[in-house]
Design an enzyme around this catalytic site. Sequence first.
Site, PDB file in Angstrom:
ATOM      1  N   GLU A 176      -4.595   3.345   6.224  1.00 35.47           N
ATOM      2  CA  GLU A 176      -4.505   3.088   4.779  1.00 35.47           C
ATOM      3  C   GLU A 176      -5.308   4.170   4.055  1.00 35.47           C
ATOM      4  O   GLU A 176      -4.922   4.654   3.007  1.00 35.47           O
ATOM      5  CB  GLU A 176      -5.072   1.698   4.470  1.00 35.47           C
ATOM      6  N   ARG A 230       0.828  -1.226   0.000  1.00 38.88           N
ATOM      7  CA  ARG A 230       0.000   0.000   0.000  1.00 38.88           C
ATOM      8  C   ARG A 230       0.852   1.262   0.000  1.00 38.88           C
ATOM      9  O   ARG A 230       0.541   2.243   0.697  1.00 38.88           O
ATOM     10  CB  ARG A 230      -0.967   0.014   1.190  1.00 38.88           C
ATOM     11  N   SER A 256     -10.464  -0.955   3.756  1.00 40.93           N
ATOM     12  CA  SER A 256      -9.678  -1.062   4.986  1.00 40.93           C
ATOM     13  C   SER A 256      -9.247   0.326   5.475  1.00 40.93           C
ATOM     14  O   SER A 256      -8.674   1.098   4.712  1.00 40.93           O
ATOM     15  CB  SER A 256      -8.414  -1.885   4.740  1.00 40.93           C
TER      16      SER A 256
HETATM   17  C1  LIG Z   1     -15.599  -1.358  -0.408  1.00 42.51           C
HETATM   18  C2  LIG Z   1     -14.154  -1.083  -0.645  1.00 42.51           C
HETATM   19  C3  LIG Z   1     -13.260  -2.128  -0.730  1.00 42.51           C
HETATM   20  C4  LIG Z   1     -11.908  -1.875  -0.964  1.00 42.51           C
HETATM   21  N1  LIG Z   1     -11.045  -2.929  -1.056  1.00 42.51           N
HETATM   22  C5  LIG Z   1      -9.743  -2.709  -1.324  1.00 42.51           C
HETATM   23  C6  LIG Z   1      -8.827  -3.797  -1.453  1.00 42.51           C
HETATM   24  O1  LIG Z   1      -9.199  -4.958  -1.348  1.00 42.51           O
HETATM   25  N2  LIG Z   1      -7.530  -3.519  -1.711  1.00 42.51           N
HETATM   26  C7  LIG Z   1      -7.082  -2.238  -1.865  1.00 42.51           C
HETATM   27  O2  LIG Z   1      -5.885  -2.055  -2.118  1.00 42.51           O
HETATM   28  N3  LIG Z   1      -7.908  -1.197  -1.734  1.00 42.51           N
HETATM   29  C8  LIG Z   1      -9.226  -1.394  -1.471  1.00 42.51           C
HETATM   30  N4  LIG Z   1     -10.086  -0.327  -1.340  1.00 42.51           N
HETATM   31  C9  LIG Z   1      -9.545   1.031  -1.409  1.00 42.51           C
HETATM   32  C10 LIG Z   1      -9.491   1.670  -2.793  1.00 42.51           C
HETATM   33  O3  LIG Z   1     -10.395   1.092  -3.713  1.00 42.51           O
HETATM   34  C11 LIG Z   1      -8.085   1.626  -3.358  1.00 42.51           C
HETATM   35  O4  LIG Z   1      -7.190   2.267  -2.482  1.00 42.51           O
HETATM   36  C12 LIG Z   1      -7.991   2.319  -4.724  1.00 42.51           C
HETATM   37  O5  LIG Z   1      -6.709   2.069  -5.235  1.00 42.51           O
HETATM   38  C13 LIG Z   1      -8.208   3.823  -4.640  1.00 42.51           C
HETATM   39  O6  LIG Z   1      -8.424   4.292  -5.955  1.00 42.51           O
HETATM   40  P1  LIG Z   1      -9.341   5.575  -6.222  1.00 42.51           P
HETATM   41  O7  LIG Z   1      -9.419   5.792  -7.686  1.00 42.51           O
HETATM   42  O8  LIG Z   1     -10.633   5.453  -5.528  1.00 42.51           O
HETATM   43  O9  LIG Z   1      -8.459   6.702  -5.569  1.00 42.51           O
HETATM   44  P2  LIG Z   1      -8.964   7.983  -4.760  1.00 42.51           P
HETATM   45  O10 LIG Z   1      -9.586   7.543  -3.480  1.00 42.51           O
HETATM   46  O11 LIG Z   1      -9.761   8.871  -5.644  1.00 42.51           O
HETATM   47  O12 LIG Z   1      -7.566   8.661  -4.449  1.00 42.51           O
HETATM   48  C14 LIG Z   1      -6.631   8.021  -3.613  1.00 42.51           C
HETATM   49  C15 LIG Z   1      -5.258   8.642  -3.893  1.00 42.51           C
HETATM   50  O13 LIG Z   1      -4.858   8.288  -5.209  1.00 42.51           O
HETATM   51  C16 LIG Z   1      -4.467   9.453  -5.914  1.00 42.51           C
HETATM   52  N5  LIG Z   1      -4.802   9.300  -7.336  1.00 42.51           N
HETATM   53  C17 LIG Z   1      -5.975   8.951  -7.874  1.00 42.51           C
HETATM   54  N6  LIG Z   1      -5.891   8.937  -9.222  1.00 42.51           N
HETATM   55  C18 LIG Z   1      -4.620   9.314  -9.527  1.00 42.51           C
HETATM   56  C19 LIG Z   1      -3.910   9.501 -10.747  1.00 42.51           C
HETATM   57  N7  LIG Z   1      -4.466   9.321 -11.947  1.00 42.51           N
HETATM   58  N8  LIG Z   1      -2.615   9.866 -10.669  1.00 42.51           N
HETATM   59  C20 LIG Z   1      -2.011  10.056  -9.476  1.00 42.51           C
HETATM   60  N9  LIG Z   1      -2.628   9.916  -8.294  1.00 42.51           N
HETATM   61  C21 LIG Z   1      -3.927   9.531  -8.319  1.00 42.51           C
HETATM   62  C22 LIG Z   1      -5.274  10.573  -5.291  1.00 42.51           C
HETATM   63  O14 LIG Z   1      -4.658  11.839  -5.496  1.00 42.51           O
HETATM   64  C23 LIG Z   1      -5.275  10.174  -3.834  1.00 42.51           C
HETATM   65  O15 LIG Z   1      -4.129  10.655  -3.194  1.00 42.51           O
HETATM   66  C24 LIG Z   1     -11.446  -0.550  -1.099  1.00 42.51           C
HETATM   67  C25 LIG Z   1     -12.365   0.503  -1.014  1.00 42.51           C
HETATM   68  C26 LIG Z   1     -13.700   0.254  -0.794  1.00 42.51           C
HETATM   69  C27 LIG Z   1     -14.668   1.400  -0.740  1.00 42.51           C
END
Ligand SMILES: Cc1cc2nc3c(=O)[nH]c(=O)nc-3n(C[C@H](O)[C@H](O)[C@H](O)COP(=O)(O)OP(=O)(O)OC[C@H]3O[C@@H](n4cnc5c(N)ncnc54)[C@H](O)[C@@H]3O)c2cc1C
Length: 305
Positions: free
Chosen positions: A297, A174, A227
């Site tokens: 996280e 992570r 998480s």
């Molecule tokens: C129900 C649920 C289950 C989940 N299960 C998991 C799991 O099993 N494993 C896991 O790892 N995560 C899990 N997550 C967390 C999440 O889905 C991940 O962390 C995912 O990678 C976040 O992506 P996002 O597009 O939503 O990012 P955001 O929440 O929109 O942003 C998170 C960070 O990423 C950065 N970011 C986003 N897009 C870009 C880009 N294009 N370039 C540079 N930086 C960027 C943002 O600036 C921010 O700092 C879960 C979340 C939920 C709600």
Amino acid sequence: MSWRKGSNLTWLRGLAGVRQGEALATRTSFGIGGPAEYFVEMANPQAIQVVLDGCRLRGIPYLLLGAGTNLLIADTGIEGLVVRVVNRDHEVAGTRIRAGAGLKMMRLARIAADANLRGFEFAIGVPGSVGGAVYQNAGCWGKELSQVLVEVRGFQPGADARTWSLNDLQLGYRTSALRDGPLHGSLVIDATIQLERGDGEEAKRLMTKLSNERNETQPIKTKNCGSVFKNPPGDSAGRLIQAAGLKGARQGAAVISALHGNFIINQGGATAADVAGLIEHARAEVIRRFGVELEPEVELVGKWK
Ligand SMILES: Cc1cc2nc3c(=O)[nH]c(=O)nc-3n(C[C@H](O)[C@H](O)[C@H](O)COP(=O)(O)OP(=O)(O)OC[C@H]3O[C@@H](n4cnc5c(N)ncnc54)[C@H](O)[C@@H]3O)c2cc1C
């Protein structure tokens, strides 16, 4: 001097498609958070580069937003500009797929299965975008993006777009150079993954099985951020929180899930302060009871009091 001077505000207001005071709560899986001072949705990487370069030159703070599934946005909102990255193109070439940063990981998992490619089934558990997944090397069921990632295209504001190798990205549990290292503030344009030929129908069956199992052990269908804490070495954050007797603990409308201790649920109307309070409470109790310091996280962003 504050960045909020007339010429900067004129520049921000002149950006194509920009909106002022845009609500962000509906753009996060938590359903929580104040507005973006300025907000724009963009798909074209070159256009995003011009905007981020402009922010850098002018000292305007910015936040890149993906699917909003790993963010706790402060109740007072986000200062400066929020750029929601929505390039969702993809290209399958043999056993490789190049996917735009705005594409959802779950969608990419189905695209891979449709192309009879295996090795990406784990992504069905990650509701975020490809960009957000690179940012923190998302993964589940013992697999993570770094295991299939070949390279990522992106840029640091002020520099040309380039291709980052796994070495450049410094991917760990992570974490990445984007989240915690020298690439912080950079934009992911797209990512290329390498998979293996296989039976797509089998991949789909496995994804259905994994999703069904998960629905029974985690409150996936509620408003949450996945998480809350990273697992400490050799242990699980959920186990520690449960052992500390914190399941069901509440602050306002935010509750630690009774199903899984590492999930905080917005039961409707929870504030970011409620969630942050619960996070701090769980962290402090786990230190007090077990001497283990849990690291969030979920990322707290915006203007906190
Ligand atoms: C129900 C649920 C289950 C989940 N299960 C998991 C799991 O099993 N494993 C896991 O790892 N995560 C899990 N997550 C967390 C999440 O889905 C991940 O962390 C995912 O990678 C976040 O992506 P996002 O597009 O939503 O990012 P955001 O929440 O929109 O942003 C998170 C960070 O990423 C950065 N970011 C986003 N897009 C870009 C880009 N294009 N370039 C540079 N930086 C960027 C943002 O600036 C921010 O700092 C879960 C979340 C939920 C709600």
